[in-house]
Design a protein around this motif. Structure first.
Motif, mmCIF file in Angstrom:
data_model
loop_
_atom_site.group_PDB
_atom_site.id
_atom_site.type_symbol
_atom_site.label_atom_id
_atom_site.label_comp_id
_atom_site.label_asym_id
_atom_site.label_seq_id
_atom_site.Cartn_x
_atom_site.Cartn_y
_atom_site.Cartn_z
ATOM 1 N N ALA A 30 87.409 40.254 107.359
ATOM 2 C CA ALA A 30 86.546 39.513 108.261
ATOM 3 C C ALA A 30 85.084 39.765 107.905
ATOM 4 C CB ALA A 30 86.809 39.941 109.702
ATOM 5 N N LEU A 78 78.888 42.632 114.620
ATOM 6 C CA LEU A 78 79.976 41.665 114.769
ATOM 7 C C LEU A 78 81.001 41.824 113.654
ATOM 8 C CD1 LEU A 78 78.322 38.368 116.086
ATOM 9 C CD2 LEU A 78 79.053 40.396 117.313
ATOM 10 N N ALA A 135 81.806 44.644 112.197
ATOM 11 C CA ALA A 135 82.607 45.823 112.546
ATOM 12 C C ALA A 135 83.647 45.467 113.617
ATOM 13 C CB ALA A 135 81.697 46.948 113.047
ATOM 14 N N LEU A 136 83.217 44.661 114.600
ATOM 15 C CA LEU A 136 84.154 44.253 115.648
ATOM 16 C C LEU A 136 85.277 43.386 115.090
ATOM 17 C CD1 LEU A 136 81.809 43.492 118.627
ATOM 18 C CD2 LEU A 136 84.009 44.644 118.780
ATOM 19 N N LEU A 137 84.913 42.467 114.200
ATOM 20 C CA LEU A 137 85.930 41.580 113.634
ATOM 21 C C LEU A 137 86.927 42.379 112.795
ATOM 22 C CD1 LEU A 137 83.715 38.496 112.707
ATOM 23 C CD2 LEU A 137 85.249 38.769 114.660
ATOM 24 N N HIS A 156 87.779 45.389 113.474
ATOM 25 C CA HIS A 156 88.628 46.071 114.456
ATOM 26 C C HIS A 156 89.744 45.159 114.957
ATOM 27 C CE1 HIS A 156 89.774 48.821 117.610
ATOM 28 N NE2 HIS A 156 89.639 47.859 118.497
ATOM 29 N N VAL A 157 89.454 43.890 115.136
ATOM 30 C CA VAL A 157 90.488 42.993 115.657
ATOM 31 C C VAL A 157 91.341 42.379 114.542
ATOM 32 C CG1 VAL A 157 89.118 42.483 117.704
ATOM 33 C CG2 VAL A 157 89.059 40.908 115.782
ATOM 34 N N ASP A 158 91.035 42.740 113.298
ATOM 35 C CA ASP A 158 91.840 42.254 112.174
ATOM 36 C C ASP A 158 93.313 42.622 112.327
ATOM 37 O OD1 ASP A 158 90.608 40.596 110.451
ATOM 38 O OD2 ASP A 158 90.587 41.988 108.756
#
Lengths: 99, 497
Positions: free
Chosen positions: A2, A32, A34-36, A38-40
Motif C-alpha cells: 500500500a 497514511l 503506515a496506516l494502509l 497496517h490494514v494490508d
C-alpha cells in the motif's frame, strides 16, 4: 504494498474539505502509508462469496405513521448557527453573477 | 464510609426512604469534584446550581410521597458527546466549543426521569477518537490511581470520575473499546451493550454502525441497574431495537454452575504478563465456582483491529461532514462556501480527527472503496461468523480487556498505530454488535488495575452480567476503585484506605 503520494493526499484533503498546511499534507503521506500497511492484513484475505456486513443487527426499514409531532424550536436552532437573519442561516454566496 | 461510596443503588434507596436528601448527596459529589478536579481534569463542564435545583426537585417528590425513581438523587457524570439541552456539549472539540444543543439525548431524559442528577459533562478524546483522552482539545484527564498515567479513552473523564469516587455512576460511548478500556485502566466496571439496546438519539455520532452508549460504576450491580434505566426501544432512533431494556438485577447472584466459558487464547502473545495472568486467574475462579471452562481460539478476532481501522474512520469521515461552519459551531470565513468549509474544518478539528477524516475519505474514494471499505465489511462478516460459531460451544467468552496497564501520558501520542493497538481485545464486540463488560480483576506488575472482559452473544447481557458478578466476588478489593487521588499508598490495605 500500500502507498499514497502527495498528489493523492492533496486530492483527498480537497474531498474532505480540509485546508491543510503543506507541512501537514507531507506528514500525512507517511502517516497514511503506515496506516494502509497496517490494514494490508485484511486486503490480502480471500473474501470471495462473503457478503458485506454494513450493520451488526438485521434491520429492515423502520416506518412510523405520517403524523405531525413535536420538533425543535426554530429560534433556538438558529441561535446556535454562526450567522442567521430573518429566520434563516446566512452563508457566503454560492452563485455569482456572470461577469 | 460516606453514602456515596456505598454506590448508586444504596444512594437511591436512602433518598427514596427519606433517610438522606438528594441535595445533601449532590453537595457531597460537588465537593469531591471540586477537591479532585485540579489533579484529574475529568470534567469539561460542571453543573453546580443546575444539579442543586434538580436535586431539590427530587427531594420535593419524596416529600410529596411520589417516587423519584430507581436512581433517586444519584449524582452522575455524562460524557460530553451526549447532548444536553441548553448545556454546552463540545465532544472535546474546538469545532463545537460553546454549542448548546436544542434537545436532550434519550439517555439523558431517561436518567433524569429515574431521579439521577447530572453534576457534569466529562472529558473525552475529541469526537471519541482515541484511547487515552489525550486527544481532547481541552487537555488530558489523569488516572486517579497514578496521576502520571492516562485513564484510557475515549471515555476517560467518565471512568476517572467514577474511579476517584466523585460520582458512583457515569456514562460513556464505546465504538471500539471506549468504555471497556478506560474501565479496565481505572479499576471500575464498564459495559458495552448489544448494538441497538440503548437509544443513540442525542449521542454525537462517530461511527454509526459501531457506537453504543453504556455505564461505568464501581460494581457490576450498579452498572446493571444503570443499563436497565437507559436501555429499551426509542422511536427517535430507528437503529434501536423495539424491545424493553434487559432485566439484569434479577440474575445477579445466580452463579455460574454449569455455564460454558470459553477462554480466548488469541491475544496471549499481544498482552502483558499481568493482563494474561488476570484472565487466566479469572478463568480458574469461574471453574472453581462450577463453570465448565475451556480454551478456545477465534483467529478471526485478530482481523478485528485492521477492519475496524477502515470502517470506523470511513463512517467518521461521513458523519463529521456536518461540521462545515454552517449550522452550528465554529465558522472561519472565506471567499466562498468551499473555502469557508475547508478553513473551518482545518481550524476546528484536532490532529487525530483530521487524520481519521483523511484515512476515511481515502477508503471511501473512487477506486479504493471496494478494496478498503468493502473488504473491511466482508471481513466483518467473517469475524461475526467466527464468534457466532464459538457461541455454539460456549455461553460466554473471557479475555483480557486491554493489552497493558495504564500507560504514561505522552507514551503513545507520537505513534497513532501503537495507540490503536490499545483496542485489540475490544473492537471485535463492536464489529459483531455483541455485548461485553470489563470487570476489575487484579493489580498488575506496575501496581495498577487490570480488568478482564466477558463477552456474550447478541442480547446476552443477562448471562454476561451473571458471570461478571461472580468474577467481582473473586477479585481482590484492592483492584477496584474508588481510590484517593494518586492511588492507595503501597502496602495499605484497601479496607484501611
Amino acid at each position: 504494498m500500500a502507498g499514497i503520494g502527495i498528489d493523492e493526499v492533496r486530492h483527498v484533503a480537497r474531498l474532505a474539505r480540509l485546508e491543510l498546511s503543506d507541512e501537514e499534507l507531507h506528514g500525512l503521506v507517511g502517516e497514511l502509508t503506515a496506516l494502509l500497511e497496517h490494514v494490508d492484513a485484511i486486503r490480502q484475505l480471500d473474501t470471495s462469496g462473503v457478503p458485506a456486513t454494513a450493520h451488526a443487527i438485521p434491520l429492515s426499514n423502520v416506518l412510523r405513521d405520517d403524523v405531525v409531532g413535536p420538533c425543535l424550536e426554530r429560534d433556538e436552532v438558529l441561535a446556535a448557527a454562526p450567522a442567521a437573519e430573518e429566520g434563516r442561516i446566512v452563508v457566503p454566496a454560492i452563485l455569482r453573477e456572470e461577469p | 464510609m460516606s453514602l456515596l461510596d456505598a454506590g448508586a443503588a444504596a444512594v437511591a434507596k436512602a433518598v427514596r426512604a427519606g433517610d438522606v436528601t438528594a441535595v445533601e448527596v449532590i453537595e457531597e459529589a460537588l465537593a469531591r469534584l471540586d477537591a479532585t478536579e485540579g489533579d484529574l481534569h475529568c470534567f469539561q463542564t460542571v453543573l453546580g446550581d443546575k444539579a442543586r435545583r434538580e436535586a431539590a426537585r427530587v427531594d420535593e417528590a419524596v416529600g410529596e410521597g411520589r417516587d423519584p425513581g430507581p436512581l433517586a438523587g444519584v449524582p452522575i457524570a455524562l460524557k460530553d458527546n451526549l447532548c444536553t439541552h441548553g448545556i454546552e456539549t463540545t465532544c472535546s472539540s474546538r469545532i463545537l466549543e460553546g454549542w448548546r444543543p436544542p434537545y436532550d439525548a434519550t439517555v439523558v431524559e431517561r436518567l433524569r426521569g429515574a431521579g439521577a442528577v447530572a453534576v457534569g459533562k466529562t472529558n473525552l478524546d475529541e469526537f471519541a477518537m482515541g484511547s487515552s483522552t489525550e486527544n481532547s482539545a481541552f487537555g488530558p484527564t489523569h488516572n486517579p490511581w497514578d496521576l502520571s498515567r492516562v485513564p484510557g479513552g475515549s471515555s476517560g473523564g467518565s471512568a476517572a470520575a467514577v474511579a476517584a469516587g466523585v460520582v458512583p455512576l457515569a456514562f460513556g460511548s464505546d465504538t471500539g473499546g471506549s468504555i471497556r478500556q478506560p474501565a479496565s485502566l481505572c479499576g471500575v466496571v464498564g459495559i458495552k451493550p448489544t448494538y441497538g439496546v440503548v437509544s443513540r438519539y442525542g449521542l454525537i455520532a462517530f461511527a454509526s454502525s459501531l457506537d453504543q452508549i453504556g455505564p461505568f460504576a464501581p460494581t457490576v450491580a450498579d452498572a446493571a441497574l444503570a443499563l436497565e434505566v437507559i436501555g429499551g426501544g426509542d422511536p427517535r432512533d430507528s437503529t434501536c431495537l423495539a424491545r424493553p431494556a434487559p432485566r439484569l438485577i434479577e440474575v445477579l447472584g445466580r452463579g455460574v454452575e454449569g455455564l460454558r466459558v470459553g477462554v480466548l487464547e488469541d491475544f496471549v502473545d499481544d498482552v502483558s504478563a499481568s493482563c494474561r495472568r488476570a484472565a487466566n486467574d479469572a478463568a480458574d475462579a469461574l471453574a472453581a465456582a462450577g463453570a465448565k471452562v475451556d480454551a478456545v481460539s477465534v483467529p478471526e478476532a485478530r482481523l478485528g483491529l485492521p477492519a475496524y481501522y477502515v470502517i470506523a474512520p470511513a463512517e467518521a469521515s461521513s458523519n463529521l461532514a456536518r461540521y462545515d461552519g454552517v449550522r452550528y459551531g465554529l465558522r472561519v470565513e472565506g471567499p466562498d462556501v468551499e473555502a469557508m468549509n475547508a478553513r473551518t474544518r482545518a481550524a476546528g478539528f484536532g490532529r487525530e480527527v483530521r487524520r481519521r477524516i483523511m484515512i476515511g475519505t481515502y477508503a471511501l474514494s473512487a477506486g479504493y472503496y471496494d478494496a478498503y471499505y468493502g473488504q473491511a465489511q466482508r471481513v466483518r462478516t467473517l469475524v461475526t461468523r467466527a464468534f457466532d460459531a464459538a457461541y455454539e460451544r460456549f455461553d460466554v467468552l473471557l479475555s483480557p480487556t486491554t493489552p497493558s496497564e495504564a500507560f504514561e501520558l505522552g507514551a503513545k501520542t507520537a505513534n497513532p498505530i501503537e495507540m490503536y493497538l490499545s483496542d485489540l481485545c475490544t473492537v471485535s464486540s463492536n464489529l459483531t454488535g455483541q455485548p461485553a463488560i470489563s470487570v476489575p480483576y487484579a493489580l498488575g506488575d506496575e501496581g495498577l488495575p487490570v480488568g478482564v472482559q466477558v463477552m456474550a452473544p447478541a442480547l446476552g447481557e443477562a448471562l454476561m452480567v451473571q458471570v461478571a458478578a461472580v468474577l467481582e466476588q473473586a477479585a481482590p478489593a484492592e483492584a477496584r476503585g474508588p481510590v484517593p487521588v494518586g492511588g492507595r499508598a503501597r502496602g495499605e490495605a484497601a479496607d484501611g484506605a
